[in-house]
Design a protein around this motif. Structure first.
Motif, mmCIF file in Angstrom:
data_model
loop_
_atom_site.group_PDB
_atom_site.id
_atom_site.type_symbol
_atom_site.label_atom_id
_atom_site.label_comp_id
_atom_site.label_asym_id
_atom_site.label_seq_id
_atom_site.Cartn_x
_atom_site.Cartn_y
_atom_site.Cartn_z
ATOM 1 N N ARG A 39 -29.319 -14.210 -14.556
ATOM 2 C CA ARG A 39 -29.374 -13.081 -15.540
ATOM 3 C C ARG A 39 -28.138 -13.293 -16.449
ATOM 4 O O ARG A 39 -28.516 -13.188 -17.676
ATOM 5 C CB ARG A 39 -29.244 -11.767 -14.687
ATOM 6 C CG ARG A 39 -29.182 -10.482 -15.582
ATOM 7 C CD ARG A 39 -30.296 -10.306 -16.307
ATOM 8 N NE ARG A 39 -30.139 -8.877 -16.911
ATOM 9 C CZ ARG A 39 -29.881 -8.728 -18.123
ATOM 10 N NH1 ARG A 39 -29.781 -9.609 -19.116
ATOM 11 N NH2 ARG A 39 -29.782 -7.348 -18.546
ATOM 12 N N VAL A 40 -26.990 -13.482 -15.865
ATOM 13 C CA VAL A 40 -25.758 -13.433 -16.802
ATOM 14 C C VAL A 40 -25.778 -14.708 -17.899
ATOM 15 O O VAL A 40 -25.418 -14.601 -19.101
ATOM 16 C CB VAL A 40 -24.711 -13.389 -15.903
ATOM 17 C CG1 VAL A 40 -23.371 -13.516 -16.776
ATOM 18 C CG2 VAL A 40 -24.334 -11.994 -15.339
ATOM 19 N N TYR A 41 -25.954 -15.653 -17.093
ATOM 20 C CA TYR A 41 -25.864 -16.974 -18.183
ATOM 21 C C TYR A 41 -27.137 -17.088 -18.999
ATOM 22 O O TYR A 41 -26.890 -17.655 -20.064
ATOM 23 C CB TYR A 41 -25.813 -18.397 -17.011
ATOM 24 C CG TYR A 41 -24.458 -18.360 -16.571
ATOM 25 C CD1 TYR A 41 -23.377 -19.244 -17.356
ATOM 26 C CD2 TYR A 41 -24.013 -17.896 -15.209
ATOM 27 C CE1 TYR A 41 -22.242 -19.405 -16.678
ATOM 28 C CE2 TYR A 41 -22.987 -18.264 -14.895
ATOM 29 C CZ TYR A 41 -22.003 -18.749 -15.507
ATOM 30 O OH TYR A 41 -20.727 -19.115 -15.097
ATOM 31 N N THR A 42 -27.989 -16.752 -18.880
ATOM 32 C CA THR A 42 -29.342 -16.748 -19.603
ATOM 33 C C THR A 42 -29.103 -15.690 -20.639
ATOM 34 O O THR A 42 -29.426 -15.940 -22.115
ATOM 35 C CB THR A 42 -30.622 -16.378 -18.883
ATOM 36 O OG1 THR A 42 -30.819 -17.175 -17.740
ATOM 37 C CG2 THR A 42 -31.823 -16.393 -19.898
ATOM 38 N N ILE A 52 -28.420 -12.036 0.518
ATOM 39 C CA ILE A 52 -27.332 -12.001 -0.267
ATOM 40 C C ILE A 52 -27.286 -13.479 -1.288
ATOM 41 O O ILE A 52 -27.025 -13.354 -2.485
ATOM 42 C CB ILE A 52 -25.900 -11.950 0.231
ATOM 43 C CG1 ILE A 52 -25.993 -10.644 0.978
ATOM 44 C CG2 ILE A 52 -24.782 -12.265 -0.572
ATOM 45 C CD1 ILE A 52 -24.542 -10.467 2.107
ATOM 46 N N GLU A 53 -27.465 -14.579 -0.606
ATOM 47 C CA GLU A 53 -27.588 -15.854 -1.602
ATOM 48 C C GLU A 53 -28.629 -15.709 -2.716
ATOM 49 O O GLU A 53 -27.932 -16.182 -3.742
ATOM 50 C CB GLU A 53 -27.654 -16.784 -0.525
ATOM 51 C CG GLU A 53 -27.704 -18.405 -1.207
ATOM 52 C CD GLU A 53 -28.180 -19.418 -0.194
ATOM 53 O OE1 GLU A 53 -27.821 -20.655 -0.676
ATOM 54 O OE2 GLU A 53 -28.437 -19.072 0.885
ATOM 55 N N LEU A 103 -29.706 -14.914 -8.636
ATOM 56 C CA LEU A 103 -30.511 -14.035 -9.550
ATOM 57 C C LEU A 103 -29.504 -13.438 -10.480
ATOM 58 O O LEU A 103 -29.719 -13.547 -11.745
ATOM 59 C CB LEU A 103 -31.212 -13.055 -8.970
ATOM 60 C CG LEU A 103 -32.510 -13.372 -8.263
ATOM 61 C CD1 LEU A 103 -33.138 -12.126 -7.539
ATOM 62 C CD2 LEU A 103 -33.575 -14.145 -9.224
ATOM 63 N N TYR A 104 -28.450 -13.130 -10.121
ATOM 64 C CA TYR A 104 -27.155 -12.388 -10.741
ATOM 65 C C TYR A 104 -26.586 -13.793 -11.830
ATOM 66 O O TYR A 104 -26.595 -13.373 -13.345
ATOM 67 C CB TYR A 104 -25.873 -12.030 -9.705
ATOM 68 C CG TYR A 104 -24.482 -11.971 -10.743
ATOM 69 C CD1 TYR A 104 -24.268 -10.620 -11.436
ATOM 70 C CD2 TYR A 104 -23.813 -12.750 -10.877
ATOM 71 C CE1 TYR A 104 -23.145 -10.238 -11.876
ATOM 72 C CE2 TYR A 104 -22.611 -12.761 -11.581
ATOM 73 C CZ TYR A 104 -22.182 -11.415 -12.148
ATOM 74 O OH TYR A 104 -20.946 -11.225 -12.731
ATOM 75 N N ILE A 116 -38.981 -11.513 -10.676
ATOM 76 C CA ILE A 116 -38.663 -11.940 -9.578
ATOM 77 C C ILE A 116 -37.665 -10.657 -8.659
ATOM 78 O O ILE A 116 -37.700 -10.422 -7.596
ATOM 79 C CB ILE A 116 -37.992 -13.268 -9.454
ATOM 80 C CG1 ILE A 116 -38.856 -14.250 -9.989
ATOM 81 C CG2 ILE A 116 -37.295 -13.444 -8.226
ATOM 82 C CD1 ILE A 116 -38.289 -15.810 -9.849
ATOM 83 N N TYR A 117 -36.579 -10.388 -9.715
ATOM 84 C CA TYR A 117 -35.742 -9.424 -9.241
ATOM 85 C C TYR A 117 -36.504 -8.016 -8.756
ATOM 86 O O TYR A 117 -36.224 -7.511 -7.676
ATOM 87 C CB TYR A 117 -34.833 -8.866 -10.125
ATOM 88 C CG TYR A 117 -33.704 -8.065 -9.632
ATOM 89 C CD1 TYR A 117 -33.064 -8.105 -8.806
ATOM 90 C CD2 TYR A 117 -33.903 -6.684 -10.220
ATOM 91 C CE1 TYR A 117 -31.976 -7.231 -8.433
ATOM 92 C CE2 TYR A 117 -33.054 -5.553 -9.989
ATOM 93 C CZ TYR A 117 -32.046 -5.981 -8.857
ATOM 94 O OH TYR A 117 -31.384 -4.794 -8.416
#
Length: 237
Positions: free
Chosen positions: A219-222, A209-210, A215-216, A90-91
């Motif tokens: 990405r980080v929590y996964t 931005i939202e 996505l950020y 998606i990113y």
């Protein structure tokens, strides 16, 4: 036996042999004490044997449950890797570096983790029963890692339920039409494998931005959750 000892005592008293009676009485007391100590020792041996047998049974149960939880962990790692691949897809789509992939079910954006880890619940209270220090310490470390993994899994689910799902609903990205195209009222398999995400609505949010911030977080929590599951898998082995 008691009647026999009583007759000896009476004979010694009758013959007025007090010193011999005293020695005999002391001897009898010593014999009684030795008997009591032997009985206590036998009882201690039996209790120790029971504890050892219970500990061995506990070890067998631990090994069986470790094997069961290992399968759960490996399945979850595969599932999370699949989620992470979709996040990257998606990113890169949003950056113009990848094309739409019709084989991907974008619904993983909002699906969450139902994994059940059970060692903390099942064995925290059993730790005092394990006498081998190395085994005790390894199991304690494993339980500690499981607690961290469970916490990170809860955090990951909160990202989904508190941020992703409201975002999808707000922008009409949940595909109502796809859900009602399925005629059966209770065919969950058909519903779950349908395209529950409206792709045209989704790409409208690409680059905002939202959406980039969501996505950020995904990405980080996964990544954090995968990291903890991999550590848990290593500890399990």
């Amino acid at each position: 036996m008691i009647h026999f000892f009583r007759k000896i005592r009476q004979r010694l008293l009758t013959e007025n042999k007090f010193s011999k009676y005293l020695l005999y009485a002391i001897g009898e007391i010593v014999l009684v004490m030795v008997g009591i100590l032997l009985a206590l020792q036998v009882n201690n041996w039996n209790e120790l044997r029971k504890k050892e047998e219970a500990e061995i049974q506990l070890y067998h149960k631990i090994i069986a449950d470790l094997n069961s939880e290992q399968a759960v962990i490996e399945n979850k790692i595969r599932d999370l890797n699949a989620h992470q691949n979709i996040h990257f897809q998606i990113y890169f789509e949003s950056q113009g570096k990848a094309e739409y992939n019709p084989t991907i079910n974008y619904k993983s954006l909002y699906t969450y983790s139902l994994v059940q880890l059970f060692f903390d619940e099942n064995y925290s209270k059993s730790l005092p029963l394990i006498n081998d220090n190395e085994t005790h310490n390894l199991l304690k470390k494993y339980i500690d890692k499981e607690k961290i993994t469970t916490t990170s899994n809860i955090q990951w689910n909160e990202i989904k339920t508190e941020h992703i799902k409201p975002f999808l609903a707000k922008h009409g990205i949940k595909n109502t039409e796809a859900v009602f195209e399925i005629q059966s009222p209770d065919d969950w398999a058909a519903v779950s494998y349908s395209q529950l995400i409206s792709y045209p609505k989704l790409i409208e949010q690409y680059g905002t931005i939202e959406f980039d911030q969501l996505l950020y977080e995904l990405r980080v929590y996964t990544t954090w959750l995968l990291h903890n599951f991999n550590l848990l898998k290593k500890s399990n082995r």
